[in-house]
Scaffold this motif. Structure first.
Motif, PDB file in Angstrom:
ATOM      1  N   LYS A  36       0.832  -1.205   0.000  1.00 48.70           N
ATOM      2  CA  LYS A  36       0.000   0.000   0.000  1.00 48.70           C
ATOM      3  C   LYS A  36       0.870   1.260   0.000  1.00 48.70           C
ATOM      4  CE  LYS A  36      -4.025   1.972   2.351  1.00 48.70           C
ATOM      5  NZ  LYS A  36      -4.975   1.810   3.481  1.00 48.70           N
ATOM      6  N   LYS A  37       1.964   1.244   0.771  1.00 50.00           N
ATOM      7  CA  LYS A  37       2.867   2.391   0.810  1.00 50.00           C
ATOM      8  C   LYS A  37       3.529   2.612  -0.547  1.00 50.00           C
ATOM      9  CE  LYS A  37       4.005   2.109   5.742  1.00 50.00           C
ATOM     10  NZ  LYS A  37       5.081   1.798   6.736  1.00 50.00           N
ATOM     11  N   ALA A  38       3.943   1.512  -1.184  1.00 55.68           N
ATOM     12  CA  ALA A  38       4.592   1.626  -2.502  1.00 55.68           C
ATOM     13  C   ALA A  38       3.628   2.175  -3.543  1.00 55.68           C
ATOM     14  CB  ALA A  38       5.129   0.260  -2.932  1.00 55.68           C
ATOM     15  N   ILE A  39       2.374   1.758  -3.483  1.00 58.59           N
ATOM     16  CA  ILE A  39       1.366   2.278  -4.415  1.00 58.59           C
ATOM     17  C   ILE A  39       1.138   3.765  -4.170  1.00 58.59           C
ATOM     18  CG2 ILE A  39      -1.076   2.160  -5.076  1.00 58.59           C
ATOM     19  CD1 ILE A  39      -0.972  -0.854  -4.446  1.00 58.59           C
ATOM     20  N   LYS A  40       1.037   4.135  -2.890  1.00 62.22           N
ATOM     21  CA  LYS A  40       0.802   5.536  -2.527  1.00 62.22           C
ATOM     22  C   LYS A  40       1.948   6.430  -2.997  1.00 62.22           C
ATOM     23  CE  LYS A  40      -0.535   8.382   1.446  1.00 62.22           C
ATOM     24  NZ  LYS A  40      -0.796   8.382   2.915  1.00 62.22           N
ATOM     25  N   LYS A  41       3.171   5.900  -2.966  1.00 64.89           N
ATOM     26  CA  LYS A  41       4.343   6.662  -3.400  1.00 64.89           C
ATOM     27  C   LYS A  41       4.551   6.606  -4.914  1.00 64.89           C
ATOM     28  CE  LYS A  41       6.974   6.134   0.910  1.00 64.89           C
ATOM     29  NZ  LYS A  41       8.212   5.573   1.513  1.00 64.89           N
ATOM     30  N   LYS A  42       3.606   5.996  -5.634  1.00 67.91           N
ATOM     31  CA  LYS A  42       3.641   5.888  -7.103  1.00 67.91           C
ATOM     32  C   LYS A  42       4.887   5.143  -7.580  1.00 67.91           C
ATOM     33  CE  LYS A  42       0.839  10.037  -7.743  1.00 67.91           C
ATOM     34  NZ  LYS A  42       0.710  11.363  -8.401  1.00 67.91           N
ATOM     35  N   MET A  43       5.198   4.052  -6.897  1.00 63.45           N
ATOM     36  CA  MET A  43       6.359   3.234  -7.240  1.00 63.45           C
ATOM     37  C   MET A  43       5.961   1.952  -7.971  1.00 63.45           C
ATOM     38  SD  MET A  43       8.247   3.695  -3.530  1.00 63.45           S
ATOM     39  CE  MET A  43       9.830   3.000  -3.939  1.00 63.45           C
ATOM     40  N   ILE A  44       4.646   1.689  -8.058  1.00 64.46           N
ATOM     41  CA  ILE A  44       4.158   0.491  -8.748  1.00 64.46           C
ATOM     42  C   ILE A  44       3.526   0.894 -10.075  1.00 64.46           C
ATOM     43  CG2 ILE A  44       2.667  -1.539  -8.598  1.00 64.46           C
ATOM     44  CD1 ILE A  44       4.843  -1.550  -6.509  1.00 64.46           C
ATOM     45  N   PHE A  45       3.932   0.211 -11.140  1.00 62.05           N
ATOM     46  CA  PHE A  45       3.408   0.484 -12.480  1.00 62.05           C
ATOM     47  C   PHE A  45       2.805  -0.796 -13.056  1.00 62.05           C
ATOM     48  CE2 PHE A  45       6.344   3.805 -11.632  1.00 62.05           C
ATOM     49  CZ  PHE A  45       5.991   4.905 -12.411  1.00 62.05           C
ATOM     50  N   VAL A  46       1.661  -0.664 -13.716  1.00 61.35           N
ATOM     51  CA  VAL A  46       1.031  -1.786 -14.397  1.00 61.35           C
ATOM     52  C   VAL A  46       0.884  -1.415 -15.871  1.00 61.35           C
ATOM     53  CG1 VAL A  46      -1.026  -3.231 -14.585  1.00 61.35           C
ATOM     54  CG2 VAL A  46      -0.193  -2.523 -12.329  1.00 61.35           C
ATOM     55  N   ASN A  47       1.528  -2.199 -16.715  1.00 61.48           N
ATOM     56  CA  ASN A  47       1.554  -1.912 -18.161  1.00 61.48           C
ATOM     57  C   ASN A  47       2.018  -0.477 -18.421  1.00 61.48           C
ATOM     58  OD1 ASN A  47       0.590  -4.530 -18.638  1.00 61.48           O
ATOM     59  ND2 ASN A  47      -1.532  -3.850 -18.465  1.00 61.48           N
ATOM     60  N   ASP A  48       3.084  -0.079 -17.695  1.00 65.28           N
ATOM     61  CA  ASP A  48       3.763   1.215 -17.831  1.00 65.28           C
ATOM     62  C   ASP A  48       2.945   2.404 -17.348  1.00 65.28           C
ATOM     63  OD1 ASP A  48       6.150   0.105 -18.954  1.00 65.28           O
ATOM     64  OD2 ASP A  48       5.103  -0.092 -20.864  1.00 65.28           O
ATOM     65  N   LYS A  49       1.860   2.157 -16.644  1.00 62.22           N
ATOM     66  CA  LYS A  49       1.060   3.239 -16.072  1.00 62.22           C
ATOM     67  C   LYS A  49       1.114   3.156 -14.545  1.00 62.22           C
ATOM     68  CE  LYS A  49      -2.191   3.526 -19.949  1.00 62.22           C
ATOM     69  NZ  LYS A  49      -3.624   3.435 -20.350  1.00 62.22           N
ATOM     70  N   VAL A  50       1.134   4.320 -13.888  1.00 64.12           N
ATOM     71  CA  VAL A  50       1.166   4.350 -12.430  1.00 64.12           C
ATOM     72  C   VAL A  50      -0.078   3.659 -11.879  1.00 64.12           C
ATOM     73  CG1 VAL A  50       1.167   5.816 -10.385  1.00 64.12           C
ATOM     74  CG2 VAL A  50       2.513   6.482 -12.377  1.00 64.12           C
ATOM     75  N   ALA A  51       0.135   2.722 -10.963  1.00 61.81           N
ATOM     76  CA  ALA A  51      -0.976   1.974 -10.384  1.00 61.81           C
ATOM     77  C   ALA A  51      -1.571   2.729  -9.200  1.00 61.81           C
ATOM     78  CB  ALA A  51      -0.503   0.599  -9.933  1.00 61.81           C
ATOM     79  N   THR A  52      -2.833   2.420  -8.908  1.00 66.41           N
ATOM     80  CA  THR A  52      -3.507   2.964  -7.731  1.00 66.41           C
ATOM     81  C   THR A  52      -4.132   1.809  -6.958  1.00 66.41           C
ATOM     82  OG1 THR A  52      -5.699   3.228  -8.739  1.00 66.41           O
ATOM     83  CG2 THR A  52      -4.084   5.001  -9.111  1.00 66.41           C
ATOM     84  N   THR A  53      -4.711   2.137  -5.818  1.00 61.78           N
ATOM     85  CA  THR A  53      -5.365   1.092  -5.016  1.00 61.78           C
ATOM     86  C   THR A  53      -6.590   0.532  -5.735  1.00 61.78           C
ATOM     87  OG1 THR A  53      -6.586   2.817  -3.845  1.00 61.78           O
ATOM     88  CG2 THR A  53      -4.569   2.003  -2.813  1.00 61.78           C
ATOM     89  N   ALA A  54      -7.054   1.220  -6.777  1.00 60.56           N
ATOM     90  CA  ALA A  54      -8.218   0.750  -7.541  1.00 60.56           C
ATOM     91  C   ALA A  54      -7.825  -0.086  -8.760  1.00 60.56           C
ATOM     92  CB  ALA A  54      -9.070   1.938  -7.985  1.00 60.56           C
ATOM     93  N   THR A  55      -6.528  -0.251  -8.996  1.00 66.63           N
ATOM     94  CA  THR A  55      -6.063  -0.985 -10.171  1.00 66.63           C
ATOM     95  C   THR A  55      -6.363  -2.476 -10.040  1.00 66.63           C
ATOM     96  OG1 THR A  55      -4.284   0.601 -10.575  1.00 66.63           O
ATOM     97  CG2 THR A  55      -4.049  -1.579 -11.573  1.00 66.63           C
ATOM     98  N   PHE A  56      -6.897  -3.067 -11.108  1.00 68.63           N
ATOM     99  CA  PHE A  56      -7.128  -4.504 -11.161  1.00 68.63           C
ATOM    100  C   PHE A  56      -6.061  -5.161 -12.031  1.00 68.63           C
ATOM    101  CE2 PHE A  56     -11.118  -3.510  -9.324  1.00 68.63           C
ATOM    102  CZ  PHE A  56     -11.628  -4.700  -8.797  1.00 68.63           C
ATOM    103  N   ILE A  57      -5.691  -6.381 -11.665  1.00 67.22           N
ATOM    104  CA  ILE A  57      -4.680  -7.150 -12.387  1.00 67.22           C
ATOM    105  C   ILE A  57      -5.364  -8.287 -13.136  1.00 67.22           C
ATOM    106  CG2 ILE A  57      -2.595  -8.571 -12.185  1.00 67.22           C
ATOM    107  CD1 ILE A  57      -2.194  -5.609 -11.529  1.00 67.22           C
ATOM    108  N   LYS A  58      -4.971  -8.447 -14.394  1.00 62.61           N
ATOM    109  CA  LYS A  58      -5.495  -9.560 -15.183  1.00 62.61           C
ATOM    110  C   LYS A  58      -4.342 -10.348 -15.783  1.00 62.61           C
ATOM    111  CE  LYS A  58      -6.206  -6.773 -19.381  1.00 62.61           C
ATOM    112  NZ  LYS A  58      -5.526  -5.587 -18.856  1.00 62.61           N
ATOM    113  N   GLU A  59      -4.639 -11.503 -16.339  1.00 64.51           N
ATOM    114  CA  GLU A  59      -3.636 -12.392 -16.935  1.00 64.51           C
ATOM    115  C   GLU A  59      -2.748 -11.634 -17.926  1.00 64.51           C
ATOM    116  OE1 GLU A  59      -1.640 -15.984 -18.004  1.00 64.51           O
ATOM    117  OE2 GLU A  59      -3.104 -15.653 -16.403  1.00 64.51           O
ATOM    118  N   GLY A  60      -1.408 -11.771 -17.753  1.00 59.99           N
ATOM    119  CA  GLY A  60      -0.461 -11.191 -18.695  1.00 59.99           C
ATOM    120  C   GLY A  60      -0.059  -9.761 -18.427  1.00 59.99           C
TER     121      GLY A  60
END
Length: 288
Positions: A36-60
């Motif tokens: 949660k801290k890493a997401i809040k600090k904008k350190m997590i990216f999904v498909n090259d976009k900054v992730a949020t706590t609302a981001t969903f993950i799918k296959e691939g």
């Protein structure tokens, strides 16, 4: 300098929230709060976009953890762990006594796994995680997942009681040759099977028994509580003991001796066992 850890998502079900999927995916993010801290600090990216706590993950989906090199100042917990079995998907280690499996402490088995196990070459490789727990004082076999999909599958195997475990213990006092204990633990149904393999006389304890224990449920401290409940506490138990019959300084005589399950990726039937600690051998001729 920015460093990047990468992970390719593997899902067998529908899309799930990043906060649920991402725990344990990256070596430096082992808990929900850290994720949660890493997401809040904008350190997590999904498909090259900054992730949020609302981001969903799918296959691939491509998940990246981007952090500054100067932030990687963690101390590493050095602990040699005997490896009983290992492949790209999972491992089985022989847990020593006197250490917790996981939790908020620095000195845990979980924090020592990366230094003892080979990195997985599978595309959804994750930080190795224990699939179950053993008590602080208990020794023996501990099953570890090395990829995200296998960690989830091992959790499912334990949830549906598809992993057979056997323990060896030394108990105090006269016992029936075999039996079944059905007594609630923490207000939940609990069942343990016991079989006495050898009995020796003891000046202090009257009798000591080498006992094989097979838990049919997985309640906290179940075997220790059940043995005390039938009048045969486990030798060396500093929590569940009869007054005047507590052995100090030798540790708990309880050892997780074998695991049996179907490998979640190869579908091979796995049976792994290990030798008993030396202190067991000193008491019973049958295992010396």
């Amino acid at each position: 300098m920015q460093l990047v850890e990468k992970h390719m998502a593997v899902l067998s079900n529908d899309a799930i929230r990043l906060q649920e999927y991402g725990v344990g995916v990256f070596e430096r993010i082992a808990t929900k709060s850290a994720l949660k801290k890493a997401i809040k600090k904008k350190m997590i990216f999904v498909n090259d976009k900054v992730a949020t706590t609302a981001t969903f993950i799918k296959e691939g989906d491509k998940i990246e953890y981007r952090f500054d090199q100067n932030d990687d100042t963690r101390k590493k917990f050095r602990l040699k762990l005997p490896i009983i079995y290992e492949d790209d998907y999972l491992a089985i280690i022989n847990k020593p006594a006197g250490i917790v499996v996981s939790g908020n402490n620095f000195k845990t088995v979980a924090n020592a796994l990366c230094q003892n196990l080979n990195p997985s070459s599978i595309h959804d490789a994750a930080k190795p995680q224990p699939a179950h727990r053993l008590d602080f004082a208990t020794t023996g076999l501990l099953l570890i997942g090395k990829t995200s999909s296998v960690i989830k599958e091992l959790n499912r195997l334990f949830e549906f009681k598809e992993v057979q475990k056997s323990y060896y213990a030394v108990t105090i006092g006269a016992m029936e040759p075999k039996g079944e204990v059905n007594l609630q633990v923490d207000d939940k149904e609990a069942c343990s099977i016991f079989e006495v393999l050898e009995t020796i006389p003891s000046i202090r304890f009257n009798y000591l028994n080498l006992v094989k224990l097979s838990p049919k449920t997985g309640r906290r401290h179940q075997l220790r509580k059940h043995m005390l409940a039938i009048g045969n506490p486990i030798l060396g138990d500093a929590t569940y003991f009869k007054q005047g019959l507590m052995l100090k300084g030798k540790g708990l005589y309880l050892h997780a001796q074998s695991l049996q399950f179907i490998h979640p990726k190869t579908y091979q039937e796995m049976y792994v066992d290990t030798t008993l600690p030396v202190k067991f051998n000193k008491l019973f001729r049958s295992i010396s």
